[in-house]
Every structure is written in structure tokens, then in C-alpha cells.
Scaffold this motif. Structure first.
Motif: not given
Length: 288
Positions: A85-90
């Protein structure tokens, strides 16, 4: 002599070394639960590997096409979920095109959950089919990866959300095969995973490639990193917490670092007090 009289005859350090184990467990319970209820935001250092992973995404040029493949199961979520989810947010923060897919059946559902959680239209101003798309799940494992590399539309005929032919979406214009993408990101917990991506995508097409893995997978991935086939990788929950910090989204990984820190502080405190008490009680007979 009663037990109470015997305890009164002992010094402070002797009594401290005989603390009821239930009190120690209670203290551990408190230092774990307290930061989970009220996150403390204790500082953590950022490793070189996490900075490399972050920087690869930061260096993407506007309009770049990026694949984010959810190659994990629900069993891997506790360790890998925060970094997905952090990667998708980034990625959604940047002016790029995001192509989401999965080669594990549960990966498609996990990706859909992440999209719902982040709400790209509301929070990032993104449009489905124009800025990002969920292409769904391909069950053919490594064969499916090879098919994806040669013809995107054979590997994923329709999208996962609306079940429309993939070629009807605006962001698919000019996309046909692996050579049309700028970066491949795979968050993975097993097979198919890193060796399959390297065989079918990295070696033949030379596409830039970064991954998220379980902590125990580091020895398996390190040779690919040293050979330059994997440009960067996140390993386990600690790396995910560091990445959340860099990406500017505090999530589950960072929240779990506080209890780890407070627990370690308490254990170190126990060790220090225990050793001091040990030396004081040994020194007492010599002084008398």
C-alpha cells in the motif's frame, strides 16, 4: 524463619533479582499495548536498501509506465501488506501511469483492497483507466509472465474492476509488450516470483526492476541484487516502516515499530538492572 522474615532479611538488589515473573510479563504487556493504542512515533534509521527503492520511484519521469504486480497471498499480508500500500501510494503521488496486476490469485483481491483504501480519485486526483488500471490476475504463473511480456492483451484481456476489454482504456494506447514499460515492481512471497520475472522480463527486455520480499528471502534475492538484475528491494516489515517514512504515509509497519522499540528498551533495562544486582550481591560478603 517465615518467608516474610526471610525476604525482610534480604537487600534491595537481592529482592530485585527475585521479582515475580508475572510482574515482568505485565510490564511487557504494557510496553507492547501502550504504543499500539497511542503511537509514539519513535525515530528509526533508514537503511541504504530502502533509500534505493524509494529513489528508483522518485527518479521516474512524468508519463512513465510502471507495473505493480501483487505476487503474494493473504498469508504474506502481515509482512508484505504495508509495503504494497505504501508503494501504491508513492506511485499515485507521481505523474505516471500505474498498471496493477497479479500472478497469485489472492494478489488481485489484495490490490483491489489497496485501491479502495487509498481512493485514488478522491485523494490523488487520479482517473481509473487514464492514470491507473487494475488488469487482474493471470493464473498461468511463469508462462503467464512470458505471455504478458510478449502481448499484454493476451495475458490480461479485460480489466479486474469493470471487466471491459483492456484496449478500450485510454492509458493502454501505445502499450503492447514489456518494452513499453519503464519499471516493474513486484511485491512477492514465493513462486512465481523473482527468478521467473528475471527469466521472462529482466534478462530479455532489460526493464528496470525492484521488489518487495519477506525478510527470510534476502539470501535468495541478494545474488540478483549484486548482479544488477534487481535494482533495489524492501525486505520485511522493518524496511516497509522505513519506506512509509520516506513515502510520507504512516501505516501499519511504522505503527508496529514502536512496540518493538519499547520492548527492546525494557529488555535492555532488565539486563542492566540484573547485572548490577548480580555484582552488588556478589560484592556484599566481601565487604562484610
Amino acid at each position: 524463619m517465615t518467608e516474610m522474615e526471610e525476604r525482610r532479611g534480604k537487600g534491595f538488589w537481592e529482592r530485585l533479582q527475585e521479582v515475580d515473573s508475572r510482574i515482568i510479563y505485565l510490564l511487557l504487556w504494557i510496553v507492547i499495548l501502550w504504543p499500539l493504542i497511542t503511537p509514539l512515533g519513535l525515530p528509526i534509521s533508514i537503511s541504504t536498501g530502502t533509500r534505493e527503492y524509494f529513489q528508483v520511484i522518485e527518479d521516474l519521469k512524468p508519463g512513465s509506465r510502471v507495473i505493480l504486480s501483487y505476487d503474494l497471498s493473504f498469508a504474506g499480508l502481515p509482512e508484505l501488506g504495508p509495503m504494497t500500500i505504501a508503494t501504491l501510494h508513492h506511485l499515485l503521488k507521481k505523474d505516471i501511469k500505474v498498471y496493477i496486476c497479479a500472478f497469485w490469485d489472492s494478489g488481485a483481491d489484495i490490490a483491489a483492497d489497496n485501491i479502495r483504501a487509498l481512493e485514488p480519485e478522491k485523494n490523488y486526483g487520479k482517473v481509473y483507466g487514464k492514470d491507473y488500471i487494475h488488469m487482474g490476475y493471470n493464473p498461468m504463473r511463469e508462462v503467464g509472465m512470458a505471455q504478458f511480456a510478449s502481448d499484454v492483451y493476451k495475458a490480461f484481456p479485460v480489466d479486474y474492476i469493470y471487466k471491459r476489454p483492456l484496449e478500450t482504456y485510454e492509458m493502454m494506447k501505445g502499450v503492447q509488450s514489456a518494452k513499453d514499460f519503464d519499471l516493474l515492481i513486484s511485491v512477492q512471497s514465493g513462486t512465481p516470483g523473482n527468478p521467473e520475472w528475471v527469466r521472462q522480463w529482466i534478462t530479455p527486455y532489460g526493464i528496470k526492476y525492484i521488489i518487495g520480499i519477506l525478510g527470510v528471502s534476502v539470501p535468495e534475492v541478494a545474488p540478483y541484487y549484486n548482479a544488477g538484475q534487481v535494482k533495489a528491494f524492501l525486505a520485511g516489515l522493518r524496511s516497509a516502516a522505513e519506506y512509509e517514512l520516506l513515502a510520507g504515509r504512516r501505516g501499519a509497519a511504522l505503527a508496529q515499530q514502536d512496540p518493538l522499540s519499547t520492548t527492546h528498551i525494557l529488555v535492555i533495562l532488565f539486563v542492566v538492572i540484573g547485572n548490577i544486582g548480580y555484582f552488588f550481591t556478589r560484592a556484599r560478603p566481601r565487604r562484610s
